[in-house]
Design a protein around this motif. Structure first.
Motif, PDB file in Angstrom:
ATOM      1  N   LEU A  31      62.652  48.428  93.974  1.00 33.92           N
ATOM      2  CA  LEU A  31      61.221  48.713  93.990  1.00 33.92           C
ATOM      3  C   LEU A  31      60.504  47.952  92.878  1.00 33.92           C
ATOM      4  CD1 LEU A  31      58.995  50.449  95.308  1.00 33.92           C
ATOM      5  CD2 LEU A  31      59.489  52.169  93.586  1.00 33.92           C
ATOM      6  N   GLY A  32      61.142  47.842  91.709  1.00 29.63           N
ATOM      7  CA  GLY A  32      60.560  47.048  90.627  1.00 29.63           C
ATOM      8  C   GLY A  32      60.474  45.571  90.979  1.00 29.63           C
ATOM      9  N   MET A  33      61.514  45.058  91.630  1.00 31.66           N
ATOM     10  CA  MET A  33      61.480  43.653  92.062  1.00 31.66           C
ATOM     11  C   MET A  33      60.387  43.431  93.107  1.00 31.66           C
ATOM     12  SD  MET A  33      63.635  42.024  90.271  1.00 31.66           S
ATOM     13  CE  MET A  33      63.820  40.483  91.127  1.00 31.66           C
ATOM     14  N   ARG A  34      60.255  44.379  94.015  1.00 30.65           N
ATOM     15  CA  ARG A  34      59.212  44.281  95.038  1.00 30.65           C
ATOM     16  C   ARG A  34      57.833  44.357  94.401  1.00 30.65           C
ATOM     17  NH1 ARG A  34      57.165  42.196  99.215  1.00 30.65           N
ATOM     18  NH2 ARG A  34      55.984  43.577 100.534  1.00 30.65           N
ATOM     19  N   GLY A  46      50.788  34.968  90.954  1.00 33.42           N
ATOM     20  CA  GLY A  46      51.728  35.820  90.243  1.00 33.42           C
ATOM     21  C   GLY A  46      51.510  37.274  90.612  1.00 33.42           C
ATOM     22  N   PRO A  47      52.270  38.137  90.006  1.00 31.21           N
ATOM     23  CA  PRO A  47      52.101  39.572  90.299  1.00 31.21           C
ATOM     24  C   PRO A  47      50.785  40.095  89.754  1.00 31.21           C
ATOM     25  CG  PRO A  47      53.715  39.243  88.566  1.00 31.21           C
ATOM     26  CD  PRO A  47      53.357  37.891  89.081  1.00 31.21           C
ATOM     27  N   THR A  48      50.277  41.096  90.408  1.00 31.94           N
ATOM     28  CA  THR A  48      49.039  41.722  89.951  1.00 31.94           C
ATOM     29  C   THR A  48      49.337  42.565  88.707  1.00 31.94           C
ATOM     30  OG1 THR A  48      49.414  43.650  91.359  1.00 31.94           O
ATOM     31  CG2 THR A  48      48.173  41.825  92.322  1.00 31.94           C
ATOM     32  N   PRO A  49      48.335  42.909  87.929  1.00 35.24           N
ATOM     33  CA  PRO A  49      48.576  43.761  86.749  1.00 35.24           C
ATOM     34  C   PRO A  49      49.181  45.121  87.113  1.00 35.24           C
ATOM     35  CG  PRO A  49      46.424  42.741  86.584  1.00 35.24           C
ATOM     36  CD  PRO A  49      46.958  42.405  87.944  1.00 35.24           C
ATOM     37  N   ILE A  50      48.766  45.688  88.238  1.00 38.44           N
ATOM     38  CA  ILE A  50      49.353  46.958  88.666  1.00 38.44           C
ATOM     39  C   ILE A  50      50.807  46.742  89.064  1.00 38.44           C
ATOM     40  CG2 ILE A  50      49.243  48.763  90.432  1.00 38.44           C
ATOM     41  CD1 ILE A  50      46.213  48.394  90.410  1.00 38.44           C
ATOM     42  N   GLY A  51      51.111  45.613  89.682  1.00 39.38           N
ATOM     43  CA  GLY A  51      52.488  45.290  90.041  1.00 39.38           C
ATOM     44  C   GLY A  51      53.373  45.121  88.818  1.00 39.38           C
ATOM     45  N   LYS A  52      52.834  44.467  87.794  1.00 41.42           N
ATOM     46  CA  LYS A  52      53.591  44.314  86.543  1.00 41.42           C
ATOM     47  C   LYS A  52      53.855  45.664  85.886  1.00 41.42           C
ATOM     48  CE  LYS A  52      52.102  39.721  85.105  1.00 41.42           C
ATOM     49  NZ  LYS A  52      51.375  38.956  84.080  1.00 41.42           N
ATOM     50  N   ALA A  53      52.841  46.519  85.861  1.00 44.58           N
ATOM     51  CA  ALA A  53      53.005  47.840  85.246  1.00 44.58           C
ATOM     52  C   ALA A  53      54.035  48.669  86.015  1.00 44.58           C
ATOM     53  CB  ALA A  53      51.662  48.569  85.202  1.00 44.58           C
TER      54      ALA A  53
END
Length: 87
Positions: A31-34, A46-53
């Protein structure tokens, strides 16, 4: 009969912990990788800020669980060798 009930009571606890640590932690890592892969529609985004968090939270839980497991396994050694009582 009491022995059977006690054994079955312990068995479901072992199965539950096995499912959580056996399948739960790899699922949380996935789930973290996704979450890290959740970019926009652009291929190079790149990943969104919510995705990074979300990824940081997932990875932190996995790392804490691994460290706690290692410390739990070595608790007797740490206690007898160095006098460190963790659990």
């Amino acid at each position: 009969m009491n022995l059977l009930v006690h054994t079955l009571s312990s068995l479901w606890q072992v199965v539950l912990v096995g499912l959580i640590f056996g399948a739960g932690l790899p699922a949380l890592f996935a789930l973290g990788m996704r979450s890290l892969a959740s970019g926009g529609t652009d291929e190079n985004a790149g990943p969104t800020p919510i995705g990074k968090a979300g990824a940081i939270v997932c990875f932190a839980v996995v790392v804490i669980a691994i460290i706690a497991g290692i410390l739990l396994l070595t608790a007797d050694f740490l206690s007898s060798s160095f006098g460190i009582n963790l659990f």
